[in-house]
Design an enzyme around this catalytic site. Structure first.
Site, mmCIF file in Angstrom:
data_model
loop_
_atom_site.group_PDB
_atom_site.id
_atom_site.type_symbol
_atom_site.label_atom_id
_atom_site.label_comp_id
_atom_site.label_asym_id
_atom_site.label_seq_id
_atom_site.Cartn_x
_atom_site.Cartn_y
_atom_site.Cartn_z
ATOM 1 N N ASP A 237 0.863 -1.182 0.000
ATOM 2 C CA ASP A 237 0.000 0.000 0.000
ATOM 3 C C ASP A 237 0.898 1.229 0.000
ATOM 4 O OD1 ASP A 237 -2.397 -1.401 0.027
ATOM 5 O OD2 ASP A 237 -2.539 -1.399 2.218
ATOM 6 N N ASP B 44 -6.826 -1.517 -4.732
ATOM 7 C CA ASP B 44 -7.900 -1.187 -3.790
ATOM 8 C C ASP B 44 -8.875 -0.189 -4.400
ATOM 9 O OD1 ASP B 44 -6.580 -2.788 -1.921
ATOM 10 O OD2 ASP B 44 -5.590 -1.093 -0.954
#
Length: 146
Positions: A111, A125
Site C-alpha cells: 500500500d 484497492d
C-alpha cells in the site's frame, strides 16, 4: 474481449506502481506530495481492508481465487448491454488479481497512497472500491426492464 484487456490494464498499472514503490522506498518511508494532505508511504498490509485479519494470507489467497474465478465465470454471461455491471466486475477482478499477486509473491500487499485521514491503500484497492460502487449503482439505481 475488451473486458479482458481492461482487466489486464488494471493489473499492469497496479503492479507497476507497486514495483516503483518497492524499488524506490524503504518500508514505512514517506514522501509528502502535499504536506499533511497526501503522501506516498510504503506500507506492507498483512491483512485485508484497514489491516483486519492480519496474517491470514492463505485465507486471503483462497478467498481471492474463489472470487476471481466466480466473477470471471459470471462476466461471461453478463449481456454486453449491461455495461455498468460489466465494468463493475472488470474493476473488481483486476483489483483482486493485483492484490493476489502481492500476497503470493510477498506474503503481504503493498500500500502506498496515503491521505493521512484514511488507511493507506493502492491502485488495486481503488479499482475494487470503484467496482463495488458501480455494482451498488447498478443494483439500486438502474431498474430492470422486461
Amino acid at each position: 474481449m475488451i473486458v479482458y484487456f481492461l482487466i489486464a490494464g488494471i493489473i499492469v498499472l497496479d503492479q507497476l506502481t507497486k514495483i516503483l514503490i518497492q524499488r524506490n522506498f524503504a518500508l514505512h518511508e514517506s514522501l509528502g506530495v502535499i504536506e499533511n494532505v497526501f503522501h506516498i508511504t510504503f506500507v506492507p498490509n498483512y491483512g485485508a481492508a484497514f489491516g483486519i485479519l492480519k496474517d491470514k494470507t492463505f485465507f486471503f489467497i483462497l478467498t481471492s481465487l474463489i472470487v476471481i474465478i466466480s466473477f470471471l465465470f459470471y462476466l461471461k454471461y453478463v449481456p454486453k448491454e449491461k455495461k455498468i455491471l460489466r465494468y463493475a466486475l472488470v474493476l473488481q477482478i483486476g483489483g483482486a488479481v493485483g492484490n493476489l499477486i502481492d500476497r503470493i509473491r510477498l506474503g503481504y500487499v503493498i500500500d502506498f497512497l496515503d491521505f493521512r485521514v484514511w488507511p493507506v491503500f493502492n491502485v488495486a484497492d481503488m479499482a475494487i472500491v470503484f467496482g463495488v460502487g458501480l455494482l451498488i449503482y447498478q443494483i439500486l439505481l438502474i431498474p430492470e426492464r422486461g
